[in-house]
Design an enzyme around this catalytic site. Structure first.
Site, short mmCIF file in Angstrom:
data_model
loop_
_atom_site.label_atom_id
_atom_site.label_comp_id
_atom_site.label_asym_id
_atom_site.label_seq_id
_atom_site.Cartn_x
_atom_site.Cartn_y
_atom_site.Cartn_z
N ASP A 165 35.75 0.37 63.10
CA ASP A 165 37.10 -0.17 62.91
C ASP A 165 37.03 -1.37 61.98
O ASP A 165 36.22 -2.28 62.19
CB ASP A 165 37.71 -0.59 64.25
CG ASP A 165 37.92 0.58 65.20
OD1 ASP A 165 37.74 1.74 64.77
OD2 ASP A 165 38.26 0.34 66.37
N ASP A 176 48.59 8.97 70.40
CA ASP A 176 48.14 7.83 71.20
C ASP A 176 49.09 7.70 72.38
O ASP A 176 50.31 7.64 72.20
CB ASP A 176 48.17 6.55 70.37
CG ASP A 176 47.33 6.67 69.10
OD1 ASP A 176 46.37 7.46 69.11
OD2 ASP A 176 47.64 6.00 68.11
#
Length: 243
Positions: free
Chosen positions: A15, A136
């Protein structure tokens, strides 16, 4: 790289925020538990340890209106394994820019959920294998806009829509447990697996080899691991044995 029946890819997460490799708690800015410079070298290290796919998320793109395109290009220059990339893909032009860089698979969330026809267009032009839809979920509702808003649909409902729209796979992140390194809930994943024929990659809360073995039994096609690797709760060489 396409997903393979009866094989679970174990996929390290890289990330990127402000040009660094980071790990956040539940995606919240300011909660960095890991911060490492030169994400391209982090990515290369995972490849050298045996990663077959890398999961790259541009957090600045997901949270803000800027991207880490240079860092992404640096990663592409360093590694040879396929990359799946998400975060901040808010226009079809940017999606095509990334695909034209030879990123193996892009992960589209808000834009695709709001405009499924974009998924169809990209799948028709580049092939469905290169288009992954991101679902998500928090409290069984799908989140959009960098997890800032939810919509009144659950992942299983949306999976059917995107199977029709032409997505090649699904990234399912359980935000309830994301970044907590405290295990995960199998039931939401099983519900999603039963709702679609699309390959599914799971992310969120995986913190032990036992978690990975349970995911393997579920027949999920891949699992993304971030915090547990960086905090040494899981050794990657041991994780690879579960695939």
């Amino acid at each position: 790289m396409s997903f393979v029946k009866d094989k679970m890819f174990v996929i390290p997460a890289v990330d990127i925020k402000d040009g660094n490799c980071v790990q956040l708690v539940q995606g919240k800015p300011g909660t960095e538990m890991v911060k490492i410079p030169n994400p391209e070298l982090v990515a290369l290290d995972w490849e050298n340890q045996g990663a077959e796919i890398l999961h790259i998320i541009d957090l600045d793109g997901a949270i803000h209106d800027k991207t880490n395109l240079m860092a992404i290009k640096n990663i592409l220059h360093e590694v040879s394994v396929p990359i799946q990339l998400g975060g901040g893909i808010r226009s079809i032009d940017y999606a095509k820019t990334l695909l034209d860089l030879d990123i193996n698979r892009i992960i589209i969330g808000t834009m695709g959920i709001k405009n499924p026809e974009i998924i169809t267009e990209l799948s028709d032009e580049y092939g469905s294998d290169r288009i992954m839809i991101s679902l998500d979920s928090k409290d069984n509702k799908v989140l959009i806009k960098g997890w800032a808003e939810n919509i009144d649909k659950n992942p299983s409902q949306l999976s059917k829509e995107f199977e029709v729209a032409g997505a090649g796979s699904i990234l399912f992140t359980n935000v309830d447990v994301e970044g907590l390194i405290n295990g995960f809930y199998i039931n939401p994943l099983i519900e999603l697996l039963n709702s679609t024929k699309l390959p599914i990659v799971y992310s969120g809360g995986v913190s032990s080899i036992e978690d990975l073995k349970e995911l393997k039994r579920s027949k999920v096609n891949g699992v993304v691991i971030g915090s547990a690797l960086y905090k040494n709760k899981i050794e990657f060489k041991e994780a690879l044995k579960t695939k």
